[in-house]
Design a protein around this motif. Structure first.
Motif, PDB file in Angstrom:
ATOM      1  N   THR A 111       0.858  -1.180   0.000  1.00 13.40           N
ATOM      2  CA  THR A 111       0.000   0.000   0.000  1.00 13.40           C
ATOM      3  C   THR A 111       0.893   1.229   0.000  1.00 13.40           C
ATOM      4  O   THR A 111       2.013   1.198   0.524  1.00 13.40           O
ATOM      5  N   GLY A 112       0.396   2.300  -0.599  1.00 16.46           N
ATOM      6  CA  GLY A 112       1.223   3.490  -0.631  1.00 16.46           C
ATOM      7  C   GLY A 112       0.511   4.687  -1.205  1.00 16.46           C
ATOM      8  O   GLY A 112      -0.674   4.634  -1.557  1.00 16.46           O
ATOM      9  N   ASP A 113       1.245   5.765  -1.297  1.00  8.02           N
ATOM     10  CA  ASP A 113       0.773   7.005  -1.915  1.00  8.02           C
ATOM     11  C   ASP A 113       1.777   7.427  -2.975  1.00  8.02           C
ATOM     12  O   ASP A 113       2.991   7.243  -2.816  1.00  8.02           O
ATOM     13  N   PHE A 114       1.250   8.003  -4.025  1.00  6.14           N
ATOM     14  CA  PHE A 114       2.078   8.520  -5.121  1.00  6.14           C
ATOM     15  C   PHE A 114       1.604   9.945  -5.355  1.00  6.14           C
ATOM     16  O   PHE A 114       0.584  10.175  -6.004  1.00  6.14           O
ATOM     17  N   GLY A 125       8.547  29.270 -15.604  1.00  2.00           N
ATOM     18  CA  GLY A 125       8.313  27.967 -16.218  1.00  2.00           C
ATOM     19  C   GLY A 125       7.485  27.036 -15.365  1.00  2.00           C
ATOM     20  O   GLY A 125       6.765  27.462 -14.460  1.00  2.00           O
ATOM     21  N   ILE A 126       7.585  25.746 -15.650  1.00  2.00           N
ATOM     22  CA  ILE A 126       6.765  24.734 -14.997  1.00  2.00           C
ATOM     23  C   ILE A 126       7.622  23.816 -14.149  1.00  2.00           C
ATOM     24  O   ILE A 126       8.825  23.680 -14.365  1.00  2.00           O
ATOM     25  N   LYS A 127       6.974  23.191 -13.173  1.00  2.00           N
ATOM     26  CA  LYS A 127       7.634  22.198 -12.335  1.00  2.00           C
ATOM     27  C   LYS A 127       6.695  21.040 -12.091  1.00  2.00           C
ATOM     28  O   LYS A 127       5.479  21.222 -12.000  1.00  2.00           O
ATOM     29  N   CYS A 128       7.260  19.871 -11.983  1.00  2.00           N
ATOM     30  CA  CYS A 128       6.478  18.673 -11.662  1.00  2.00           C
ATOM     31  C   CYS A 128       7.362  17.771 -10.821  1.00  2.00           C
ATOM     32  O   CYS A 128       8.491  17.459 -11.214  1.00  2.00           O
ATOM     33  N   LEU A 129       6.869  17.378  -9.645  1.00  2.00           N
ATOM     34  CA  LEU A 129       7.622  16.528  -8.733  1.00  2.00           C
ATOM     35  C   LEU A 129       6.764  15.364  -8.278  1.00  2.00           C
ATOM     36  O   LEU A 129       5.557  15.512  -8.090  1.00  2.00           O
ATOM     37  N   CYS A 130       7.378  14.215  -8.080  1.00  2.00           N
ATOM     38  CA  CYS A 130       6.679  13.041  -7.564  1.00  2.00           C
ATOM     39  C   CYS A 130       7.262  12.657  -6.207  1.00  2.00           C
ATOM     40  O   CYS A 130       8.469  12.779  -5.981  1.00  2.00           O
ATOM     41  N   HIS A 131       6.375  12.169  -5.341  1.00  2.00           N
ATOM     42  CA  HIS A 131       6.770  11.778  -3.987  1.00  2.00           C
ATOM     43  C   HIS A 131       6.165  10.405  -3.684  1.00  2.00           C
ATOM     44  O   HIS A 131       5.090  10.308  -3.100  1.00  2.00           O
ATOM     45  N   LEU A 144       8.560  -3.728   5.146  1.00  2.00           N
ATOM     46  CA  LEU A 144       9.372  -2.663   4.588  1.00  2.00           C
ATOM     47  C   LEU A 144       8.534  -1.414   4.360  1.00  2.00           C
ATOM     48  O   LEU A 144       7.411  -1.485   3.852  1.00  2.00           O
ATOM     49  N   GLU A 145       9.095  -0.258   4.723  1.00  2.00           N
ATOM     50  CA  GLU A 145       8.472   1.028   4.427  1.00  2.00           C
ATOM     51  C   GLU A 145       9.487   1.900   3.703  1.00  2.00           C
ATOM     52  O   GLU A 145      10.653   1.951   4.090  1.00  2.00           O
ATOM     53  N   LEU A 146       9.009   2.593   2.662  1.00  2.00           N
ATOM     54  CA  LEU A 146       9.915   3.394   1.845  1.00  2.00           C
ATOM     55  C   LEU A 146       9.298   4.755   1.555  1.00  2.00           C
ATOM     56  O   LEU A 146       8.107   4.854   1.249  1.00  2.00           O
ATOM     57  N   GLN A 147      10.108   5.807   1.672  1.00  2.00           N
ATOM     58  CA  GLN A 147       9.710   7.162   1.303  1.00  2.00           C
ATOM     59  C   GLN A 147      10.774   7.738   0.388  1.00  2.00           C
ATOM     60  O   GLN A 147      11.968   7.618   0.669  1.00  2.00           O
ATOM     61  N   ILE A 148      10.345   8.367  -0.692  1.00  2.00           N
ATOM     62  CA  ILE A 148      11.275   9.048  -1.586  1.00  2.00           C
ATOM     63  C   ILE A 148      10.783  10.474  -1.796  1.00  2.00           C
ATOM     64  O   ILE A 148       9.631  10.689  -2.173  1.00  2.00           O
ATOM     65  N   GLN A 149      11.653  11.434  -1.541  1.00  2.00           N
ATOM     66  CA  GLN A 149      11.320  12.858  -1.640  1.00  2.00           C
ATOM     67  C   GLN A 149      10.083  13.192  -0.807  1.00  2.00           C
ATOM     68  O   GLN A 149       9.133  13.815  -1.283  1.00  2.00           O
ATOM     69  N   LYS A 150      10.082  12.743   0.441  1.00  2.00           N
ATOM     70  CA  LYS A 150       8.917  12.925   1.294  1.00  2.00           C
ATOM     71  C   LYS A 150       9.363  13.259   2.717  1.00  2.00           C
ATOM     72  O   LYS A 150      10.318  12.677   3.230  1.00  2.00           O
ATOM     73  N   ASN A 151       8.650  14.194   3.345  1.00  2.00           N
ATOM     74  CA  ASN A 151       8.911  14.578   4.745  1.00  2.00           C
ATOM     75  C   ASN A 151      10.366  14.967   4.980  1.00  2.00           C
ATOM     76  O   ASN A 151      10.959  14.653   6.019  1.00  2.00           O
ATOM     77  N   GLY A 152      10.950  15.645   4.021  1.00  2.00           N
ATOM     78  CA  GLY A 152      12.332  16.097   4.149  1.00  2.00           C
ATOM     79  C   GLY A 152      13.370  15.061   3.791  1.00  2.00           C
ATOM     80  O   GLY A 152      14.561  15.362   3.777  1.00  2.00           O
ATOM     81  N   ASN A 153      12.954  13.831   3.522  1.00  2.00           N
ATOM     82  CA  ASN A 153      13.887  12.764   3.168  1.00  2.00           C
ATOM     83  C   ASN A 153      14.014  12.645   1.653  1.00  2.00           C
ATOM     84  O   ASN A 153      13.006  12.551   0.947  1.00  2.00           O
ATOM     85  N   LEU A 154      15.230  12.655   1.180  1.00  2.00           N
ATOM     86  CA  LEU A 154      15.440  12.266  -0.210  1.00  2.00           C
ATOM     87  C   LEU A 154      15.106  10.786  -0.358  1.00  2.00           C
ATOM     88  O   LEU A 154      14.453  10.370  -1.321  1.00  2.00           O
ATOM     89  N   ILE A 274      13.870  -4.288 -15.084  1.00  3.36           N
ATOM     90  CA  ILE A 274      13.531  -2.955 -14.593  1.00  3.36           C
ATOM     91  C   ILE A 274      13.006  -3.079 -13.167  1.00  3.36           C
ATOM     92  O   ILE A 274      12.136  -3.897 -12.877  1.00  3.36           O
ATOM     93  N   SER A 275      13.528  -2.241 -12.267  1.00  4.94           N
ATOM     94  CA  SER A 275      13.081  -2.264 -10.879  1.00  4.94           C
ATOM     95  C   SER A 275      12.113  -1.116 -10.632  1.00  4.94           C
ATOM     96  O   SER A 275      12.312   0.008 -11.105  1.00  4.94           O
ATOM     97  N   LEU A 276      11.046  -1.403  -9.880  1.00  2.56           N
ATOM     98  CA  LEU A 276      10.107  -0.355  -9.488  1.00  2.56           C
ATOM     99  C   LEU A 276      10.831   0.746  -8.726  1.00  2.56           C
ATOM    100  O   LEU A 276      10.504   1.934  -8.863  1.00  2.56           O
ATOM    101  N   ILE A 277      11.831   0.381  -7.920  1.00  2.58           N
ATOM    102  CA  ILE A 277      12.571   1.379  -7.155  1.00  2.58           C
ATOM    103  C   ILE A 277      13.348   2.304  -8.090  1.00  2.58           C
ATOM    104  O   ILE A 277      13.418   3.516  -7.873  1.00  2.58           O
ATOM    105  N   HIS A 278      13.914   1.750  -9.152  1.00  5.63           N
ATOM    106  CA  HIS A 278      14.584   2.588 -10.143  1.00  5.63           C
ATOM    107  C   HIS A 278      13.603   3.594 -10.740  1.00  5.63           C
ATOM    108  O   HIS A 278      13.942   4.769 -10.946  1.00  5.63           O
ATOM    109  N   ASN A 279      12.392   3.142 -11.048  1.00  5.79           N
ATOM    110  CA  ASN A 279      11.397   4.048 -11.623  1.00  5.79           C
ATOM    111  C   ASN A 279      10.962   5.106 -10.620  1.00  5.79           C
ATOM    112  O   ASN A 279      10.754   6.267 -10.984  1.00  5.79           O
ATOM    113  N   PHE A 280      10.805   4.711  -9.353  1.00  7.24           N
ATOM    114  CA  PHE A 280      10.470   5.701  -8.327  1.00  7.24           C
ATOM    115  C   PHE A 280      11.549   6.785  -8.249  1.00  7.24           C
ATOM    116  O   PHE A 280      11.254   7.973  -8.106  1.00  7.24           O
ATOM    117  N   ILE A 281      12.795   6.368  -8.325  1.00  6.29           N
ATOM    118  CA  ILE A 281      13.903   7.323  -8.282  1.00  6.29           C
ATOM    119  C   ILE A 281      13.900   8.210  -9.522  1.00  6.29           C
ATOM    120  O   ILE A 281      14.116   9.423  -9.450  1.00  6.29           O
TER     121      ILE A 281
END
Length: 345
Positions: A111-114, A125-131, A144-154, A274-281
């Motif tokens: 389960t997660g949020d995108f 210009g424009i900006k687009c970011l994913c978390h 396992l819990e993972l956060q990328i670009q969320k709550n101050g964590n890269l 292809i790894s999902l983690i690579h795509n998240f990054i």
């Protein structure tokens, strides 16, 4: 400030980016209305659909390892015109996609949020970011819990398995909580911790924030052994890029064990090379160079190919070359006026 809905055509771009990140493609139509259904494909087959249902977008599709289900509310934007700055126009909106992956027994295994945040500025210009975030149970019983670009964590990873706990946190611009932390504990963590191993890169203290400290310690029932302790003076005149480079150099001194763990997680989520983690990054760390990602996480960036042929998140979300729309020149002026009218209405 009253917020107004983005059109369905604009809202559906979040679904496209999200599905592409999971290795799927989405049918595209020029005109979308309430009740529109769009097919979802793997490389060849139809594997699901995206439905527009009033104020929601609902996604369901088959993955190699389960069923992906997701939904999000139709996004609303806030905007304004800055009359004191050449009548600059600004818009901002956020889409929070909640998702889960179920196995064949209908048990949720992930389960997660995108979260996708976007802004458009006629001057800058424009900006687009994913978390992306997720939590899941691995085959070996690890949670396992993972956060990328969320709550101050890269990047932040926490895992628990029986009496083992691991945490990796990379915050390259925040020395107060540690630019880098890798913590491993055995048995229950409390004031009389049976075993804790810690690797850190941080500011030495609030009173000595010009001193960077690298430490590797082991704590056995309060008996602390310092295996490594290095202090480096930070030059306050360094640019942001130079400061990051200095932090990366220090992380390299203590990051090896954490890098191995990150690589294991990347490999666990690998499908068809292809790894999902690579795509998240790829969709979240767009402002970092390949060398910076390698230095901070110990892994190589793998470019992600979106269905329109680009490997650029903004071109995938807004359309190729659509960043020109928000620049004040004749080619994009008609679209800028359209956005201005939406903000003023």
């Amino acid at each position: 400030m009253e917020k107004k809905k983005l059109t369905y055509e604009q809202n559906i771009r979040s679904a496209l980016v999200f599905l592409n990140t999971f290795g799927l493609k989405m049918e595209e139509k020029e005109v979308l209305t309430d009740g529109t259904s769009l097919k979802v494909y793997d490389n060849i087959n139809i594997v699901g659909k995206v439905d527009i249902v009033g104020e929601k977008v609902v996604i369901k599709a088959a993955l190699n390892h389960g069923i992906l289900e997701a939904s999000y509310d139709v996004a609303k934007f806030s905007g304004f015109i800055d009359y004191e700055s050449n009548n600059a126009k600004f818009m901002h909106w956020e889409t929070n996609i909640s998702y889960s992956v179920k196995d064949t027994s209908e048990k949720k295994v992930m389960t997660g949020d995108f979260i996708i945040t976007c802004s458009a500025d006629s001057e800058y210009g424009i900006k687009c970011l994913c978390h992306p975030t997720f939590s899941c149970s691995l085959d070996n019983g690890t949670f396992l819990e993972l956060q990328i670009q969320k709550n101050g964590n890269l990047f932040k990873m926490e895992s628990t398995q029986d009496d083992l706990y691991e945490m990796i946190s990379v915050r390259p611009y925040d020395g107060d909580d540690g630019y880098f932390r890798y913590i491993l504990t055995k048995e229950k963590y409390d004031h009389d911790c049976p075993y804790m191993e810690v690797y850190t890169v941080s500011d030495k203290s609030a009173l000595q924030d010009h001193i960077l400290q690298v430490r590797h310690i082991i704590d056995k029932h309060g008996d602390i052994s310092v295996l490594q302790s290095t202090e480096v003076e930070r030059n306050d005149e360094l640019t942001s890029d130079q400061s990051l480079e200095q932090v990366i150099d220090l992380i390299q001194k203590v990051g090896g064990k954490a890098f191995e763990r990150i690589q294991q997680i990347v490999d666990y989520f690998r499908t068809d090379q292809i790894s999902l983690i690579h795509n998240f990054i790829a969709v979240s760390m767009t402002s970092y160079t390949d060398d910076e990602i390698k230095g901070l996480l110990g892994i190589n960036r793998v470019p992600m190919q979106f269905q329109n042929g680009t490997d650029n998140l903004m071109d995938a979300y807004f359309g190729i070359n659509q960043n020109d729309v928000f620049k004040l020149h004749s080619k994009g002026f008609s679209k800028i006026k359209k956005l201005t009218k939406k903000i003023q209405d």
